[in-house]
Every structure is written in C-alpha cells, then in structure tokens.
Design a protein around this motif. Structure first.
Motif, PDB file in Angstrom:
ATOM      1  N   LYS A   1       0.721  -0.946  -0.036  1.00 26.65           N
ATOM      2  CA  LYS A   1       0.057   0.105   0.072  1.00 26.65           C
ATOM      3  C   LYS A   1       0.806   1.184  -0.012  1.00 26.65           C
ATOM      4  CE  LYS A   1      -3.954  -2.047   2.401  1.00 26.65           C
ATOM      5  NZ  LYS A   1      -4.928  -2.032   1.202  1.00 26.65           N
ATOM      6  N   ASP A   2       2.165   1.133   0.042  1.00 27.51           N
ATOM      7  CA  ASP A   2       3.115   2.051   0.041  1.00 27.51           C
ATOM      8  C   ASP A   2       3.606   2.610  -1.515  1.00 27.51           C
ATOM      9  OD1 ASP A   2       4.850   0.071  -0.578  1.00 27.51           O
ATOM     10  OD2 ASP A   2       6.575   0.810   0.583  1.00 27.51           O
ATOM     11  N   VAL A   3       3.000   2.228  -2.409  1.00 27.93           N
ATOM     12  CA  VAL A   3       3.040   2.594  -3.671  1.00 27.93           C
ATOM     13  C   VAL A   3       1.941   2.265  -4.678  1.00 27.93           C
ATOM     14  CG1 VAL A   3       4.085   0.400  -4.330  1.00 27.93           C
ATOM     15  CG2 VAL A   3       5.006   2.163  -5.622  1.00 27.93           C
ATOM     16  N   GLY A   4       1.985   3.336  -5.762  1.00 27.45           N
ATOM     17  CA  GLY A   4       0.758   3.149  -6.391  1.00 27.45           C
ATOM     18  C   GLY A   4       1.042   2.251  -7.568  1.00 27.45           C
ATOM     19  N   SER A   5      -0.067   2.049  -8.646  1.00 24.96           N
ATOM     20  CA  SER A   5       0.243   1.402  -9.777  1.00 24.96           C
ATOM     21  C   SER A   5       1.304   2.059 -10.552  1.00 24.96           C
ATOM     22  CB  SER A   5      -1.081   1.506 -10.444  1.00 24.96           C
ATOM     23  OG  SER A   5      -2.200   0.691  -9.925  1.00 24.96           O
ATOM     24  N   ASP A   6       2.351   1.135 -11.087  1.00 23.54           N
ATOM     25  CA  ASP A   6       3.275   1.653 -11.890  1.00 23.54           C
ATOM     26  C   ASP A   6       4.485   2.612 -11.313  1.00 23.54           C
ATOM     27  OD1 ASP A   6       2.012   0.176 -14.276  1.00 23.54           O
ATOM     28  OD2 ASP A   6       0.635   1.751 -14.298  1.00 23.54           O
ATOM     29  N   GLY A   7       4.233   2.484  -9.962  1.00 20.56           N
ATOM     30  CA  GLY A   7       5.447   3.106  -9.337  1.00 20.56           C
ATOM     31  C   GLY A   7       6.272   2.265  -8.636  1.00 20.56           C
ATOM     32  N   SER A   8       7.495   2.929  -8.178  1.00 21.79           N
ATOM     33  CA  SER A   8       8.585   1.727  -7.644  1.00 21.79           C
ATOM     34  C   SER A   8       9.149   2.378  -6.568  1.00 21.79           C
ATOM     35  CB  SER A   8       9.345   1.441  -8.540  1.00 21.79           C
ATOM     36  OG  SER A   8      10.649   0.566  -8.064  1.00 21.79           O
ATOM     37  N   ARG A   9       9.223   1.752  -5.384  1.00 26.68           N
ATOM     38  CA  ARG A   9      10.071   1.999  -4.513  1.00 26.68           C
ATOM     39  C   ARG A   9      10.970   0.982  -3.860  1.00 26.68           C
ATOM     40  NH1 ARG A   9       8.201   6.621  -1.966  1.00 26.68           N
ATOM     41  NH2 ARG A   9       6.031   7.285  -2.171  1.00 26.68           N
ATOM     42  N   PRO A  10      12.261   1.258  -4.236  1.00 28.10           N
ATOM     43  CA  PRO A  10      13.568   0.231  -4.022  1.00 28.10           C
ATOM     44  C   PRO A  10      13.262  -0.135  -2.710  1.00 28.10           C
ATOM     45  CG  PRO A  10      14.351   2.084  -5.346  1.00 28.10           C
ATOM     46  CD  PRO A  10      12.986   2.518  -4.725  1.00 28.10           C
ATOM     47  N   GLN A  11      13.717  -1.493  -2.291  1.00 28.10           N
ATOM     48  CA  GLN A  11      13.660  -2.291  -1.053  1.00 28.10           C
ATOM     49  C   GLN A  11      14.988  -2.765  -0.801  1.00 28.10           C
ATOM     50  OE1 GLN A  11      10.241  -4.751  -1.145  1.00 28.10           O
ATOM     51  NE2 GLN A  11       9.409  -3.424   0.301  1.00 28.10           N
ATOM     52  N   TYR A  12      15.775  -2.457   0.443  1.00 28.34           N
ATOM     53  CA  TYR A  12      16.858  -3.103   0.492  1.00 28.34           C
ATOM     54  C   TYR A  12      16.617  -4.294   1.500  1.00 28.34           C
ATOM     55  CZ  TYR A  12      19.326   1.146  -0.821  1.00 28.34           C
ATOM     56  OH  TYR A  12      19.914   2.145  -1.484  1.00 28.34           O
ATOM     57  N   VAL A  13      16.988  -5.685   0.814  1.00 31.57           N
ATOM     58  CA  VAL A  13      16.348  -6.808   1.132  1.00 31.57           C
ATOM     59  C   VAL A  13      17.831  -7.310   2.116  1.00 31.57           C
ATOM     60  CG1 VAL A  13      15.572  -9.102   0.891  1.00 31.57           C
ATOM     61  CG2 VAL A  13      14.755  -6.998  -0.117  1.00 31.57           C
ATOM     62  N   THR A  14      18.058  -7.561   3.320  1.00 31.33           N
ATOM     63  CA  THR A  14      19.051  -8.160   3.830  1.00 31.33           C
ATOM     64  C   THR A  14      18.775  -9.595   4.226  1.00 31.33           C
ATOM     65  OG1 THR A  14      19.641  -6.099   5.046  1.00 31.33           O
ATOM     66  CG2 THR A  14      20.422  -8.414   5.872  1.00 31.33           C
ATOM     67  N   LEU A  15      19.674 -10.872   3.476  1.00 36.04           N
ATOM     68  CA  LEU A  15      19.598 -12.111   3.731  1.00 36.04           C
ATOM     69  C   LEU A  15      20.426 -12.569   4.600  1.00 36.04           C
ATOM     70  CD1 LEU A  15      19.587 -13.169  -0.034  1.00 36.04           C
ATOM     71  CD2 LEU A  15      17.719 -12.653   1.393  1.00 36.04           C
ATOM     72  N   ARG A  16      20.112 -13.483   5.719  1.00 36.16           N
ATOM     73  CA  ARG A  16      20.923 -14.023   6.341  1.00 36.16           C
ATOM     74  C   ARG A  16      21.287 -15.507   6.022  1.00 36.16           C
ATOM     75  NH1 ARG A  16      22.874 -14.347  11.750  1.00 36.16           N
ATOM     76  NH2 ARG A  16      21.758 -12.105  12.118  1.00 36.16           N
ATOM     77  N   VAL A  17      22.588 -15.726   5.643  1.00 34.19           N
ATOM     78  CA  VAL A  17      23.018 -16.993   5.117  1.00 34.19           C
ATOM     79  C   VAL A  17      23.645 -17.752   6.095  1.00 34.19           C
ATOM     80  CG1 VAL A  17      24.341 -18.214   3.240  1.00 34.19           C
ATOM     81  CG2 VAL A  17      23.281 -15.904   2.988  1.00 34.19           C
ATOM     82  N   GLY A  18      23.096 -18.928   6.504  1.00 34.78           N
ATOM     83  CA  GLY A  18      23.579 -19.392   7.791  1.00 34.78           C
ATOM     84  C   GLY A  18      24.682 -20.425   7.472  1.00 34.78           C
TER      85      GLY A  18
END
Length: 234
Positions: free
Chosen positions: A199-216
């Motif tokens: 809900k934080d972005v409308g149609s055809d918009g983009s908000r980049p996300q920083y995704v942190t992965l934990r690799v065990g």
C-alpha cells in the motif's frame, strides 16, 4: 548662527555637519539591525527544519519522501493474470546486476539459465515469483523469526502483476555467529496495483527495497530485514 540647548551659538556649517553625522550613524545602525534580524530568522528556520526532520526520523511515523494522502488502488483482476494481455505485454523478466550502483553488467534470469546465478540471487528470484503467484503461505517461509519480531505475517494477497524487476547486489557483512548477511536492492513495479500486497506505492510506481539475507553456516537463506527507500519514487 544657531542656538544650542545651552544657548550657545554655533556656526550653521558646523550644525549641518553634526546633523549629517547623525543621519549616517542612524543608517549604519539600521543596516546592522536588519543584518542581525536576518541572521536570527535564518537560524530559526534552520532549527525548525532540523527539529522537524529529527522528529520524523525518531518517530518513524511519516517517512521522509512519502507523499501525503492515500493511493487509489485498482480492483483486483478477476481472471488469470498470466492470460491478461495488457500485463503480458510488459517486461516481466527479472534482471540482476552485481554492481551496487546498478550501472554494471545486467543479465536477465530465466528458467533456462538460472544455474548460472548464485543461490542468493535465485532465492530472491523465487521470492518475486511467489509474490506474482499470490501465494501468501509460501511467501511467509522466506523470512526468519527476527523479521517477524517487527513485521506481521501475510495472511493473504492477490496475484501481483510485477514487471521491470531488478535485483542488485548492495553489500556484505559477516554476523557474529559466523552467518553471512548479504544485502540486495530489489526493484519492481506493480501493474494495476490492488493494494493487497503493498500500500506504500501506487500502480506503475517503484520504491526500491534493501533486502538483507541471512545465510547460515548450513547454507540456509532467509530474509532478516527489508528497508524501503522512501526518498525515491519513480
């Protein structure tokens, strides 16, 4: 000749000179006063702006860069999105770039060449496919318990028409217990966004996300944190 308060007479030229000096001093004093007032007002403006920014950062209630108001979301597409011509005509490939700036070599990930990519990249590729499929149950399996300490699990969301998807390597750090933390930038747009997933972005918009992965140390990969970049909207 002029007469002073002490009834002493001064030459007219001397009196005029004294008046001119007084006028000049008054002008100088006036300019200094305006300069001081300007500096005070400028300092107040800077202080108010700084206080406002600090307040937002501390409260995290209204992230900087998020426009006021709400988005108008579309009605959920009633059919199979994979048979929706308007969506199929968009760029639905997922690309990957291993340069943090995003301006390096970019490759498209497909089912045919997926073996050429790192497991962490493929993890995010599959994550995106799960969002497209609208599979909330599987979606929740991509996150670890640390993530859910601050975020709720998804109960349901409709299939999302993602396009212009891009995964970009961002940074690496080693956790205290030997695990690896890898951060990637995830970008995508949602065609006819119905608001059931984001809900934080409308149609055809983009908000980049920083995704942190934990690799065990055992090779498991799970998402530990997602930070949305709110100061950019394209």
């Amino acid at each position: 000749m002029l007469q002073t308060e002490n009834d002493e007479m001064l030459p007219r030229e001397t009196a005029e000179t004294e008046c001119e000096k007084i006028r000049k001093e008054s002008k100088k004093a006036g300019r200094r006063l305006w300069i001081v007032l300007g500096c005070v007002l400028g300092a107040l403006v800077v202080m108010l702006v700084a206080v406002g920014i600090l307040d937002r950062v501390l409260r995290r209630e209204e992230p900087i860069g998020v426009p006021d108001g709400t988005y108008e979301f579309c009605t959920t597409y009633p059919g199979n999105i994979m048979e929706y011509d308007a969506y199929l005509q968009l760029n639905r490939q997922v690309s990957y770039c291993d340069i943090p700036s995003g301006y390096g070599l970019t490759q498209s990930i497909t089912e045919e060449n997926r073996k050429e990519f790192d497991q962490k990249v493929l993890f995010l590729y599959d994550y995106l496919q799960t969002v497209i499929a609208g599979d909330a149950e599987k979606y929740n399996t991509y996150f670890n318990e640390t993530f859910f300490e601050h975020n709720e699990k998804k109960t349901s969301f409709s299939p999302q028409m993602l396009y212009n998807m891009k995964i970009t390597y961002s940074e690496f750090e080693t956790a205290d217990n030997g695990d690896k933390l890898m951060t990637y930038i995830l970008e995508y747009m949602i065609f006819q966004n119905d608001g059931t997933f984001r809900k934080d972005v409308g149609s055809d918009g983009s908000r980049p996300q920083y995704v942190t992965l934990r690799v065990g140390t055992d090779g498991t990969i799970l998402i530990e944190k997602i930070v949305t970049k709110y100061d950019q909207l394209s």
